[in-house]
Design a protein around this motif. Structure first.
Motif, PDB file in Angstrom:
ATOM      1  N   ARG A 139       0.626  -1.417  -0.107  1.00  0.00           N
ATOM      2  CA  ARG A 139      -0.154  -0.235  -0.061  1.00  0.00           C
ATOM      3  C   ARG A 139       0.783   1.235  -0.162  1.00  0.00           C
ATOM      4  NH1 ARG A 139      -4.389   0.494   4.331  1.00  0.00           N
ATOM      5  NH2 ARG A 139      -5.569   1.559   2.600  1.00  0.00           N
TER       6      ARG A 139
ATOM      7  N   THR B  82      -1.679  -8.345  -6.650  1.00  0.00           N
ATOM      8  CA  THR B  82      -2.494  -6.822  -6.615  1.00  0.00           C
ATOM      9  C   THR B  82      -3.284  -6.622  -7.820  1.00  0.00           C
ATOM     10  OG1 THR B  82      -0.551  -5.502  -7.568  1.00  0.00           O
ATOM     11  CG2 THR B  82      -0.780  -5.618  -5.225  1.00  0.00           C
TER      12      THR B  82
ATOM     13  N   PHE C  23      -5.774  -6.048  -2.759  1.00  0.00           N
ATOM     14  CA  PHE C  23      -4.611  -6.762  -2.148  1.00  0.00           C
ATOM     15  C   PHE C  23      -4.657  -7.973  -1.915  1.00  0.00           C
ATOM     16  CE2 PHE C  23      -4.267  -2.141  -1.873  1.00  0.00           C
ATOM     17  CZ  PHE C  23      -3.238  -1.845  -2.517  1.00  0.00           C
TER      18      PHE C  23
ATOM     19  N   ASN D 109       1.252   1.592  -6.724  1.00  0.00           N
ATOM     20  CA  ASN D 109      -0.259   0.937  -6.329  1.00  0.00           C
ATOM     21  C   ASN D 109      -1.322   1.809  -5.927  1.00  0.00           C
ATOM     22  OD1 ASN D 109       1.015  -1.677  -6.809  1.00  0.00           O
ATOM     23  ND2 ASN D 109       1.526  -1.864  -4.706  1.00  0.00           N
TER      24      ASN D 109
END
Length: 267
Positions: free
Chosen positions: A245, A266, A256, A250
């Protein structure tokens, strides 16, 4: 009539017989004095033991019978009740022992009575001399809200139901696992997940679902979904999730999958 002749006085006895009389009289006097001293010592000893017994009896009466050390409810302190335990209920239970001398108060039985109250996980009761008590409670604080017919059952970290609210309290994650599920381990897995999360990440969890104990899924408040899987490798999964994260690439990721933390996905 011839005159009476006067006899000379008899000389005082002397020799062994006279000495024996003196010795006998002196020994008798010493024996009498020794007996008197023995009686005096015995009398003092008896009086000392009697006084000691009276003192002990008096102290026992004060400690175990008299109201001098009786429990005063005004001197009872209750702490640690949290958001679940009603301190008035605790005070009512303790109040039943009002007036009982503290040395005679059964704190073990009193502790068991308090443990029976709703929301009490543990309790420690200490005497606060001379007439008070210190009651320290560990409450069962809710960590999840589970939908039920009456609203939401609030469960603590041990999965114990502490109360039911018509609506889920704000900030408390919802767990979508029926309490009468045939596989209660699914609920256990969801609670293990929440207990494994650091406080800052736990605060982001909006709901948790678990169709089985190996298929736990988290929904975060920002809309992201975390596929957690089983309760295994929880610490590693937390580190992998936080790392993923934090990666700028991302930023647009919404799912996730850390169910296999060494091979995260992901999307």
């Amino acid at each position: 009539m011839p005159p009476k002749s006067s006899k000379p006085p008899k000389p005082a006895a002397s020799g062994p017989a006279a000495d024996a009389g003196v010795v006998s009289h002196g020994m008798a006097q010493r024996l009498a004095e020794r007996d008197a001293m023995r009686r005096h010592r015995l009398l003092r000893r008896v009086l000392g033991w009697t006084a000691a017994l009276l003192v002990v009896a008096g102290l026992a009466w004060v400690a175990l019978v008299s109201p001098v050390l009786g429990l005063d409810t005004e001197r009872v302190t209750i702490s640690g009740q949290g958001t679940v335990v009603d301190p008035a209920q605790v005070a009512a239970v303790v109040g039943e022992a009002a007036g009982t001398p503290l040395p005679r108060l059964d704190t073990v039985a009193l502790r068991d009575r308090v443990l029976d109250l709703n929301g009490v996980r543990d309790v420690e009761i200490r005497r606060a001399w001379p007439t008070g008590l210190d009651v320290r409670i560990e409450s069962r604080e809710p960590v999840v809200a589970v939908p039920v017919d009456e609203g939401f059952a609030l469960l603590d970290a041990d999965g114990v139901r502490v109360r039911t609210d018509p609506a889920a309290p704000e900030g408390l994650p919802q767990v979508e696992v029926p309490l009468d599920d045939a596989d209660p381990l699914a609920l256990d897995a969801a609670i293990v997940l929440l207990n494994a999360l650091p406080p800052e990440l736990r605060a982001e969890v909006e709901h948790v679902s678990a169709s089985t104990r190996d298929a736990v899924v988290m929904g975060l408040r920002d809309g992201d979904t975390v596929e957690w899987g089983s309760a295994e490798d929880a610490a590693l999964k937390v580190r992998v999730l936080q790392t993923l994260r934090a990666v700028p690439e991302n930023a647009e990721v919404t799912v996730f999958d850390v169910s296999a933390p060494t091979l995260p996905v992901t999307r």
